[in-house]
Write an enzyme that holds these catalytic residues in place. Sequence first.
Site, mmCIF file in Angstrom:
data_model
loop_
_atom_site.group_PDB
_atom_site.id
_atom_site.type_symbol
_atom_site.label_atom_id
_atom_site.label_comp_id
_atom_site.label_asym_id
_atom_site.label_seq_id
_atom_site.Cartn_x
_atom_site.Cartn_y
_atom_site.Cartn_z
ATOM 1 N N GLY A 41 -7.635 112.252 -25.224
ATOM 2 C CA GLY A 41 -8.817 113.070 -24.973
ATOM 3 C C GLY A 41 -9.598 112.702 -23.730
ATOM 4 N N ASP A 60 0.282 110.881 -17.734
ATOM 5 C CA ASP A 60 1.370 111.716 -18.246
ATOM 6 C C ASP A 60 1.900 112.613 -17.134
ATOM 7 O OD1 ASP A 60 1.029 110.749 -20.782
ATOM 8 O OD2 ASP A 60 0.467 112.654 -21.701
ATOM 9 N N ARG A 108 -14.400 102.125 -31.104
ATOM 10 C CA ARG A 108 -15.538 101.488 -31.791
ATOM 11 C C ARG A 108 -15.102 100.893 -33.132
ATOM 12 N NH1 ARG A 108 -20.643 101.728 -29.864
ATOM 13 N NH2 ARG A 108 -21.203 103.397 -28.424
ATOM 14 N N LYS A 137 8.074 108.421 -24.552
ATOM 15 C CA LYS A 137 7.714 108.426 -25.974
ATOM 16 C C LYS A 137 8.937 108.631 -26.862
ATOM 17 C CE LYS A 137 3.203 110.701 -25.235
ATOM 18 N NZ LYS A 137 2.236 109.618 -25.449
#
Lengths: 296, 219
Positions: A216, A26, A167, A83
């Site tokens: 994150g 970013d 996951r 975006k």
Amino acid sequence: MVDVLTGTFTVKSGHAQMLKGGVIMDVVNAEQAKIAEEAGAVAVMALERVPADIRADGGVARMTDPAVILGIMDRVSIPVMAKCRIGHFVEAQVLEAIGIDYIDESEVLTPADEVHHVWKHDFQVPFVCGCRDLGEALRRISEGAAMIRTKGEAGTGDVVEAVRHMRAVQDAIRKLRNMPEDELVVEARNLGVSLDLLQQTREMGRLPVVNFAAGGVATPTDAALMMQLGADGVFVGSGIFKSGDPAQRGYSIVQAVTHYNDPKILADVSKDLGEPMVGISARSIPEEQLLATRSI
Amino acid sequence: MKIGVLAVQGDFAEHIAVLRRLDVDGREVRLPEQLDGVDGLIIPGGESTTLSRLMSIYHLREPVRAMAEQGKAIWGTCAGMIMLAQEITEADPVPLQLMDIGVRRNAFGRQIDSFEQDLDIAGLELDSGGKAEPFHAIFIRAPVVTRVGPAVETLAVLPDGPAVAVRQGNLMATSFHPELTGDARLHRYFLSLISPDGPGPGRETETPAPPKRVEGCRR
């Protein structure tokens, strides 16, 4: 005369193949874009504010000013992404018109439509979309997404949600591979996806398009963790330019994604990186302020 | 036969998958020692600036140059073509300067200008009718060859002129991505540069797989 085909799904999803094993960073201006390119980014995401600032500022977050994006496109030779709000197909049209290389229909911006996503097949430019599980990923692919990423929880520097989402996708695919064929119709209904796409995913044993980690990731080891969990590459949002030494951190994360299976190299590239971004535990965020639960 | 595939970034897994279908051992190369014992090297598609940096940081340039000097075969696709060039139109990335060609990056424009097109390629195996089927070529933010040195053979050109597949002895470069098509003829061509007895042109050792296509996605 030979047919020349542009904007095909092969060309769109093929571009994502070229980004594999890479880091997409970013950036909010041309200088940051240049630092990212120097650090070895495979692409940059052009933004007005990084997710950590969007989160801190509150209010409505929209598509970035095209002038800012064009300034970034002028400055670097690597692909530039931007975006649009979820469901805001006119923002997407504008981004396509200025020649953007990839559109991220992103939950980080305030959704423009809480029910429908952009019908991405209508565009020549490829789209990447976020997901939290296999159903979300395959619904986005049905709408035309040529690349998928985890949603994670953007702007936190907390990798826990990205891990959860990666996951969830991998577990669902493992389950799918072992599922008897006569249970697939019900599984497709439960996931809200077409039987054909589900069967194709089962046959391939993976998502039918490239799948990156996002939301994150703040350190080289976060990036390598996501790669070992099965990500094809990594988006780093606030983690680089909200840290003490963006150039060094970017450079280290790029190396960590290449050498994700080599703990000695990971140890080396984790040294002397300066201050990481200040994190917020994703668990401490009130439900209504979570970005990942937007438009599923 | 062992073929190294540069795996620092890009679509190396697709090349390895094609090699596996041809019963060839393809191995990922991220560090110089992983080049030991390989008979050839493929530099895949990816971002050339990223490949260039990672090749420098992990000291891969010299051993790859040494391979070329020893006459081992090297093939660059897309970003790999940029890396093999003598000169490129920008200062960055820094090419390996192994082939006597000039290359322009992003020669067709941005992603929306990426395209698919059938190409006639010299040297491909012939079908029973004595002619080579066109090769379905996928160009993604692709480079083209702007200068071809005297020792370089042009294998394919686009209708409007620029060379998009070239060969110089045991080195070859393509602007497009054969690894994305399911057509292994160029991989067999490359392997024939290493060992004429290998699974090269004319030796059908694989069952062709149709290209993967996502259902429900319009072309």
